[in-house]
Design a protein around this motif. Structure first.
Motif, PDB file in Angstrom:
ATOM      1  N   VAL A 237       4.126 -31.382  34.261  1.00 41.51           N
ATOM      2  CA  VAL A 237       3.355 -31.329  35.522  1.00 41.51           C
ATOM      3  C   VAL A 237       3.359 -29.940  36.056  1.00 41.51           C
ATOM      4  N   ASP A 238       4.582 -29.290  35.941  1.00 40.57           N
ATOM      5  CA  ASP A 238       4.995 -27.993  36.193  1.00 40.57           C
ATOM      6  C   ASP A 238       4.073 -26.920  35.433  1.00 40.57           C
ATOM      7  N   ALA A 239       3.895 -27.214  34.186  1.00 37.71           N
ATOM      8  CA  ALA A 239       3.161 -26.257  33.423  1.00 37.71           C
ATOM      9  C   ALA A 239       1.558 -26.218  33.932  1.00 37.71           C
ATOM     10  N   VAL A 240       1.180 -27.356  34.173  1.00 39.24           N
ATOM     11  CA  VAL A 240      -0.371 -27.544  34.624  1.00 39.24           C
ATOM     12  C   VAL A 240      -0.550 -26.693  35.947  1.00 39.24           C
ATOM     13  N   TYR A 241       0.458 -27.021  36.847  1.00 41.62           N
ATOM     14  CA  TYR A 241       0.359 -26.530  38.441  1.00 41.62           C
ATOM     15  C   TYR A 241       1.056 -25.113  38.468  1.00 41.62           C
ATOM     16  N   GLY A 242       1.665 -24.881  37.404  1.00 44.26           N
ATOM     17  CA  GLY A 242       2.230 -23.587  37.761  1.00 44.26           C
ATOM     18  C   GLY A 242       1.299 -22.104  37.445  1.00 44.26           C
TER      19      GLY A 242
ATOM     20  N   GLN B 204     -15.204  -4.436  19.004  1.00 42.92           N
ATOM     21  CA  GLN B 204     -15.114  -5.270  17.611  1.00 42.92           C
ATOM     22  C   GLN B 204     -14.503  -6.526  17.904  1.00 42.92           C
ATOM     23  N   VAL B 205     -13.161  -6.331  18.584  1.00 40.41           N
ATOM     24  CA  VAL B 205     -12.556  -7.597  18.792  1.00 40.41           C
ATOM     25  C   VAL B 205     -12.075  -7.551  20.307  1.00 40.41           C
ATOM     26  N   GLN B 206     -12.551  -8.690  21.039  1.00 39.74           N
ATOM     27  CA  GLN B 206     -12.164  -8.653  22.522  1.00 39.74           C
ATOM     28  C   GLN B 206     -11.162  -9.697  22.464  1.00 39.74           C
ATOM     29  N   VAL B 207      -9.898  -9.374  23.096  1.00 38.86           N
ATOM     30  CA  VAL B 207      -8.609 -10.470  23.419  1.00 38.86           C
ATOM     31  C   VAL B 207      -8.644 -10.679  24.833  1.00 38.86           C
ATOM     32  N   VAL B 208      -8.653 -11.916  25.054  1.00 37.42           N
ATOM     33  CA  VAL B 208      -8.580 -12.629  26.380  1.00 37.42           C
ATOM     34  C   VAL B 208      -7.391 -13.357  26.408  1.00 37.42           C
ATOM     35  N   VAL B 209      -6.632 -13.565  27.628  1.00 40.99           N
ATOM     36  CA  VAL B 209      -5.555 -14.271  27.683  1.00 40.99           C
ATOM     37  C   VAL B 209      -5.982 -15.290  29.074  1.00 40.99           C
ATOM     38  N   SER B 210      -5.640 -16.757  28.993  1.00 39.21           N
ATOM     39  CA  SER B 210      -5.869 -17.514  30.086  1.00 39.21           C
ATOM     40  C   SER B 210      -4.728 -18.525  30.100  1.00 39.21           C
ATOM     41  N   ASP B 211      -4.535 -18.800  31.501  1.00 39.16           N
ATOM     42  CA  ASP B 211      -3.377 -19.894  31.823  1.00 39.16           C
ATOM     43  C   ASP B 211      -3.926 -21.322  30.979  1.00 39.16           C
ATOM     44  N   GLY B 212      -5.170 -21.755  31.229  1.00 35.54           N
ATOM     45  CA  GLY B 212      -5.808 -22.794  30.639  1.00 35.54           C
ATOM     46  C   GLY B 212      -5.001 -23.925  31.396  1.00 35.54           C
ATOM     47  N   LEU B 213      -4.483 -25.036  30.592  1.00 31.97           N
ATOM     48  CA  LEU B 213      -3.752 -26.165  31.371  1.00 31.97           C
ATOM     49  C   LEU B 213      -2.113 -25.900  31.148  1.00 31.97           C
ATOM     50  N   SER B 214      -1.889 -24.931  30.692  1.00 30.62           N
ATOM     51  CA  SER B 214      -0.251 -24.517  30.744  1.00 30.62           C
ATOM     52  C   SER B 214       0.161 -23.330  30.936  1.00 30.62           C
ATOM     53  N   ALA B 215       0.553 -22.835  32.249  1.00 30.83           N
ATOM     54  CA  ALA B 215       0.807 -21.533  32.440  1.00 30.83           C
ATOM     55  C   ALA B 215       2.130 -21.346  31.617  1.00 30.83           C
ATOM     56  N   LYS B 216       3.047 -22.091  31.461  1.00 35.82           N
ATOM     57  CA  LYS B 216       4.484 -21.977  30.806  1.00 35.82           C
ATOM     58  C   LYS B 216       4.216 -21.446  29.200  1.00 35.82           C
ATOM     59  N   ALA B 217       2.963 -21.834  28.863  1.00 37.30           N
ATOM     60  CA  ALA B 217       2.627 -21.473  27.272  1.00 37.30           C
ATOM     61  C   ALA B 217       2.453 -19.963  27.248  1.00 37.30           C
ATOM     62  N   ILE B 218       1.916 -19.550  28.412  1.00 39.21           N
ATOM     63  CA  ILE B 218       1.649 -17.878  28.473  1.00 39.21           C
ATOM     64  C   ILE B 218       2.998 -17.139  28.604  1.00 39.21           C
ATOM     65  N   ASP B 219       3.660 -17.581  29.504  1.00 39.22           N
ATOM     66  CA  ASP B 219       5.116 -17.313  29.974  1.00 39.22           C
ATOM     67  C   ASP B 219       6.119 -17.055  28.655  1.00 39.22           C
ATOM     68  N   ASP B 220       6.107 -18.204  27.860  1.00 36.41           N
ATOM     69  CA  ASP B 220       6.914 -18.218  26.668  1.00 36.41           C
ATOM     70  C   ASP B 220       6.271 -17.701  25.398  1.00 36.41           C
ATOM     71  N   ASN B 221       5.115 -17.438  25.342  1.00 37.98           N
ATOM     72  CA  ASN B 221       4.736 -17.178  23.996  1.00 37.98           C
ATOM     73  C   ASN B 221       3.871 -15.775  23.847  1.00 37.98           C
TER      74      ASN B 221
ATOM     75  N   ALA C  40       5.770 -28.470  26.728  1.00 39.44           N
ATOM     76  CA  ALA C  40       4.776 -27.988  27.758  1.00 39.44           C
ATOM     77  C   ALA C  40       4.511 -26.543  27.516  1.00 39.44           C
ATOM     78  N   SER C  41       4.793 -26.059  26.398  1.00 37.36           N
ATOM     79  CA  SER C  41       4.591 -24.808  26.181  1.00 37.36           C
ATOM     80  C   SER C  41       3.787 -24.159  25.013  1.00 37.36           C
ATOM     81  N   SER C  42       2.894 -25.116  24.780  1.00 37.27           N
ATOM     82  CA  SER C  42       2.063 -24.910  23.566  1.00 37.27           C
ATOM     83  C   SER C  42       0.885 -24.126  23.815  1.00 37.27           C
ATOM     84  N   MET C  43       0.469 -23.094  22.984  1.00 42.95           N
ATOM     85  CA  MET C  43      -0.679 -21.980  23.305  1.00 42.95           C
ATOM     86  C   MET C  43      -1.662 -22.423  21.896  1.00 42.95           C
TER      87      MET C  43
END
Length: 240
Positions: free
Chosen positions: A49-54, A106-123, A181-184
């Motif tokens: 839940v914290d990952a989704v709402y974080g 040539q390559v565009q890199v984008v990062v997004s929280d999606g459904l787990s902010a923790k995944a971005i913080d951790d990985n 809760a950390s999967s990217m």
């Protein structure tokens, strides 16, 4: 079954338990789960839940100089109830991307929280440097990376419409479960644009410490992007 056979079966089962994070042989007290198992379940549920709402930590974005734009997600409740809101950028976000980003990279890199902010913080701190090293090793040039708040996978198409990259990779937080809760995930598409189908995309998923190692994932993503650009396709048509 004799005692020896029973012991061999128990030993084999314990070996299986070492190979999976799934809940096996949790036991019970009468008709109820053991207290320690119930508490672990509630802890894992709370982390999901914290990952989704974080919110993604500002330091994680600042480390890589990522500026932030938003989708039309409004807020987390609306975002969860209306997935389409995460697939389209706000007008301000679109203007900011056009103003600050290299056009037709040539390559565009984008990062997004999606459904787990923790995944971005951790990985992110492990995945992004490995990805950049892999891009360089594969002779690929990166555009201007940025962060999308409230994104869904389909936002790739809206970004592709604006920047027209040859290939785009979206590093996004996966829907959390009771194992982690950390999967990217890393979604990739050749020449993304509105109207692209899911079959036109490819993904490296389950990126976290207990799944696909983040550094290994970053290296693999770069290799896939090179093949996409060489073959001028992505998704089910790519020969890997």
């Amino acid at each position: 079954m004799n005692a020896a056979g029973g012991n061999r079966g128990a030993d084999r089962f314990r070996e299986w338990m070492k190979l999976t994070p799934a809940r096996l042989d949790v036991g019970r007290a009468g008709t109820r789960p053991l207290t320690k198992e119930m508490l672990k379940f509630r802890l894992d549920h709370a982390e999901a839940v914290d990952a989704v709402y974080g919110e993604v930590q500002d330091a994680a974005l600042a480390e890589f100089g990522l500026f932030t734009v938003e989708t039309q997600y409004r807020n987390k409740e609306f975002y969860l109830q209306h997935p389409d809101s995460g697939r389209v950028l706000t007008k301000d976000g679109a203007r900011e991307i056009v103003r600050r980003c290299e056009h037709r990279p040539q390559v565009q890199v984008v990062v997004s929280d999606g459904l787990s902010a923790k995944a971005i913080d951790d990985n992110l701190a492990d995945v992004l440097p490995a990805l950049r090293d892999s891009l360089a090793a594969n002779g690929l040039a990166e555009g201007t990376p940025f962060f999308v708040k409230g994104g869904r996978v389909g936002v790739m198409d809206d970004i592709g419409r604006l920047l027209e990259p040859e290939a785009l990779v979206l590093l996004i937080g996966e829907r959390p479960g009771l194992v982690t809760a950390s999967s990217m995930s890393a979604y990739m598409c050749y020449r993304p644009r509105p109207g692209r189908k899911d079959s036109d995309r490819m993904v490296v998923s389950n990126i976290h410490a207990g799944g696909t190692p983040p550094v290994e994932a970053g290296a693999h993503i770069g290799s896939l992007l090179r093949k996409m650009i060489e073959q001028k396709v992505s998704g089910v048509k790519l020969e890997v």
